[in-house]
Design an enzyme around this catalytic site. Structure first.
Site, PDB file in Angstrom:
ATOM      1  N   ASP A 217      -3.255  -1.960   9.449  1.00 38.30           N
ATOM      2  CA  ASP A 217      -3.318  -1.758   7.898  1.00 38.30           C
ATOM      3  C   ASP A 217      -3.685  -2.933   7.536  1.00 38.30           C
ATOM      4  OD1 ASP A 217      -1.821   0.571   7.916  1.00 38.30           O
ATOM      5  OD2 ASP A 217      -0.042  -0.155   7.468  1.00 38.30           O
TER       6      ASP A 217
ATOM      7  N   PRO B 154       9.086  -4.265  -0.103  1.00 40.43           N
ATOM      8  CA  PRO B 154      10.152  -3.794   0.820  1.00 40.43           C
ATOM      9  C   PRO B 154       9.941  -3.638   2.083  1.00 40.43           C
ATOM     10  CG  PRO B 154       9.502  -1.809  -0.953  1.00 40.43           C
ATOM     11  CD  PRO B 154       8.660  -3.182  -1.027  1.00 40.43           C
ATOM     12  N   VAL B 155      11.002  -4.185   2.794  1.00 36.85           N
ATOM     13  CA  VAL B 155      10.763  -4.436   4.178  1.00 36.85           C
ATOM     14  C   VAL B 155      11.053  -3.022   5.070  1.00 36.85           C
ATOM     15  CG1 VAL B 155      11.727  -5.790   6.441  1.00 36.85           C
ATOM     16  CG2 VAL B 155      11.432  -6.837   3.965  1.00 36.85           C
TER      17      VAL B 155
ATOM     18  N   LYS C 181       0.876  -1.170  -0.034  1.00 33.59           N
ATOM     19  CA  LYS C 181       0.004  -0.155   0.188  1.00 33.59           C
ATOM     20  C   LYS C 181       0.849   1.213  -0.052  1.00 33.59           C
ATOM     21  CE  LYS C 181       0.770   1.240   4.419  1.00 33.59           C
ATOM     22  NZ  LYS C 181       1.621   2.653   4.675  1.00 33.59           N
TER      23      LYS C 181
ATOM     24  N   GLY D 215       4.303  -4.268   4.116  1.00 25.41           N
ATOM     25  CA  GLY D 215       4.841  -5.744   3.574  1.00 25.41           C
ATOM     26  C   GLY D 215       4.518  -6.676   4.927  1.00 25.41           C
ATOM     27  N   GLY D 216       4.730  -6.532   6.195  1.00 24.01           N
ATOM     28  CA  GLY D 216       4.397  -7.474   6.931  1.00 24.01           C
ATOM     29  C   GLY D 216       2.964  -7.647   7.222  1.00 24.01           C
ATOM     30  N   SER D 217       2.308  -6.527   7.180  1.00 24.06           N
ATOM     31  CA  SER D 217       0.506  -6.405   7.128  1.00 24.06           C
ATOM     32  C   SER D 217       0.246  -7.289   5.976  1.00 24.06           C
ATOM     33  CB  SER D 217       0.157  -5.140   7.277  1.00 24.06           C
ATOM     34  OG  SER D 217       0.571  -4.534   8.237  1.00 24.06           O
ATOM     35  N   ALA D 218       0.740  -7.099   4.796  1.00 22.01           N
ATOM     36  CA  ALA D 218       0.267  -7.772   3.607  1.00 22.01           C
ATOM     37  C   ALA D 218       0.452  -9.261   3.954  1.00 22.01           C
ATOM     38  CB  ALA D 218       1.184  -7.348   2.397  1.00 22.01           C
TER      39      ALA D 218
HETATM   40  P1  ATP Z   1       3.995  -0.253   8.016  1.00 19.08           P
HETATM   41  O1  ATP Z   1       3.911   0.241   6.544  1.00 19.08           O
HETATM   42  O2  ATP Z   1       2.603  -1.195   8.239  1.00 19.08           O
HETATM   43  O3  ATP Z   1       4.432   0.550   9.171  1.00 19.08           O
HETATM   44  P2  ATP Z   1       6.366  -1.279   7.024  1.00 19.08           P
HETATM   45  O4  ATP Z   1       6.383  -1.427   5.726  1.00 19.08           O
HETATM   46  O5  ATP Z   1       7.427  -0.041   7.443  1.00 19.08           O
HETATM   47  O6  ATP Z   1       5.016  -1.302   7.946  1.00 19.08           O
HETATM   48  P3  ATP Z   1       7.033  -4.004   7.450  1.00 19.08           P
HETATM   49  O7  ATP Z   1       7.922  -4.585   6.153  1.00 19.08           O
HETATM   50  O8  ATP Z   1       5.802  -4.585   7.688  1.00 19.08           O
HETATM   51  O9  ATP Z   1       7.453  -2.327   7.570  1.00 19.08           O
HETATM   52  O10 ATP Z   1       8.017  -4.914   8.623  1.00 19.08           O
HETATM   53  C1  ATP Z   1       8.353  -4.003   9.932  1.00 19.08           C
HETATM   54  C2  ATP Z   1       8.952  -5.220  10.696  1.00 19.08           C
HETATM   55  O11 ATP Z   1       8.159  -6.212  10.989  1.00 19.08           O
HETATM   56  C3  ATP Z   1      10.155  -5.634   9.985  1.00 19.08           C
HETATM   57  O12 ATP Z   1      11.363  -4.755  10.392  1.00 19.08           O
HETATM   58  C4  ATP Z   1      10.264  -7.155  10.670  1.00 19.08           C
HETATM   59  O13 ATP Z   1      11.195  -7.314  11.645  1.00 19.08           O
HETATM   60  C5  ATP Z   1       8.931  -7.524  11.271  1.00 19.08           C
HETATM   61  N1  ATP Z   1       8.285  -8.527  10.581  1.00 19.08           N
HETATM   62  C6  ATP Z   1       7.266  -9.502  10.953  1.00 19.08           C
HETATM   63  N2  ATP Z   1       6.685 -10.156   9.985  1.00 19.08           N
HETATM   64  C7  ATP Z   1       7.056  -9.597   8.882  1.00 19.08           C
HETATM   65  C8  ATP Z   1       6.754 -10.024   7.494  1.00 19.08           C
HETATM   66  N3  ATP Z   1       5.938 -11.123   7.342  1.00 19.08           N
HETATM   67  N4  ATP Z   1       7.319  -9.269   6.661  1.00 19.08           N
HETATM   68  C9  ATP Z   1       8.245  -8.209   6.947  1.00 19.08           C
HETATM   69  N5  ATP Z   1       8.305  -7.883   8.091  1.00 19.08           N
HETATM   70  C10 ATP Z   1       8.005  -8.449   9.044  1.00 19.08           C
END
Ligand code: ATP
Length: 310
Positions: free
Chosen positions: A145, A103-104, A18, A110-113
């Site tokens: 999210d 991207p993480v 998103k 990404g985690g929420s996805a």
């Molecule tokens: P948001 O936009 O929801 O704030 P983000 O995109 O900034 O999230 P994510 O990629 O969701 O961040 O990851 C945040 C942290 O969650 C990561 O650093 C990781 O340690 C943890 N995590 C747990 N499960 C997952 C997963 N399936 N994918 C990615 N990160 C994960």
């Protein structure tokens, strides 16, 4: 006659990332969350979540962006699957295989996805016939999210982002995402936002009606001019080079640019697919962005790709 649910050995679900077209951050609530008014758009950058029946819980990670993602029970996808099992009284574990392309820690959820994908995949694998509101309730309990990533499209989020209603949107929007080598933690960006606004009287957040009208009209330029993110200053304060990335993208001809969610990914809205290629090349060639992705939005949320016996 009652129908017997068919138990499927494998289900694959594709889930988008998103971008927040608008993210208005209100006062910090007693529970520590901030009241939000946000306009989400699901974009065509996908993770894939596959689930199979297994003798014990497990997860395996693959894909370009898997580095730094926990490969154990702390992974949000496993937590989501286990929360659904608890809720539905299911005692058959699953093995998850998550292919990460989102991207993480990039502000693209990404985690929420992956959690949304795990909920949809497991509900199908276990033959659960849950009302949408029930699945969304479990999703909301796991992360703000996640309900949006189940539904996708373009939607207005309220509360801490977990209450979503679809937004009328015409047309397709072409995005270029400038990725950063270093992630930003969402809680630290909110904390920085609070610090920067300590002397400000923060009011209840409201969605921008002009932005919503631009979406309804399919007016790209109108939308570009109204992209807004109350977390942007905080993300730039923590990663000052994001300001330069924004400037560079706009200088290379983007219609608009914004830090995505809590960052550090920077999202640029461009006119069409050709402009997206041009901007992606310019950002990469100039060394402004560590990596670049192109995607179109809105796209549907978590979608079952395959549900089959193997
Ligand atoms: P948001 O936009 O929801 O704030 P983000 O995109 O900034 O999230 P994510 O990629 O969701 O961040 O990851 C945040 C942290 O969650 C990561 O650093 C990781 O340690 C943890 N995590 C747990 N499960 C997952 C997963 N399936 N994918 C990615 N990160 C994960």
């Amino acid at each position: 006659m009652t129908s017997v649910p068919v138990l499927l050995p494998r289900v694959s679900v594709r889930v988008p990332a998103k971008v927040n077209l608008e993210l208005r951050v209100g006062p910090r609530r007693a529970d520590g969350y901030h009241e939000l008014a946000t306009v989400y758009q699901a974009v065509g950058l996908y993770d894939l979540v596959e689930v199979t029946h297994a003798p014990q819980w497990g997860i395996e990670l693959t894909g370009r962006t898997r580095e730094g993602v926990p490969g154990d029970a702390s992974n949000l996808a496993v937590r989501a699957a286990q929360a659904l099992a608890d809720h539905a009284g299911v005692d058959t574990p699953v093995h998850l295989r998550v292919t990460k392309e989102i991207p993480v820690a990039g502000g693209m959820a990404g985690g929420s996805a992956d959690a949304a994908g795990a909920l949809v995949a497991c509900a199908r694998l276990w033959g659960l016939d849950l009302p949408a509101a029930e699945l969304e309730g479990i999703a909301a309990g796991l992360g703000s999210d996640i309900p949006f990533l189940i539904s996708g499209g373009t939607a207005l989020g309220s509360g801490r982002g977990e209450h979503v209603v679809p937004v009328l949107t015409r047309g397709k929007y072409h995005w270029v995402f400038a990725l950063s080598t270093q992630g930003l933690s969402t809680p630290s960006v909110y904390a920085e936002c609070d610090r920067l606004r300590a002397a400000t009287d923060v009011t209840a957040p409201e969605p921008d009606q002009v932005l919503l009208a631009a979406l309804a009209a399919g007016d790209r330029d109108g939308l570009a001019g109204r992209l807004a993110n109350d977390l942007q200053d905080a993300a730039i304060s923590l990663q000052p080079d994001l300001g330069e990335v924004l400037e560079a993208g706009l200088g290379f001809g983007a219609l608009g640019g914004i830090v995505s969610g809590s960052g550090p990914t920077v999202a640029f809205l461009v006119r069409n697919a050709e402009a997206a290629i041009d901007l992606a090349v310019a950002l990469a060639a100039s060394g402004t962005a560590a990596d670049v992705r192109r995607a179109v939005g809105p796209v549907p949320g978590a979608t079952i790709e395959a549900a089959a016996a193997r």
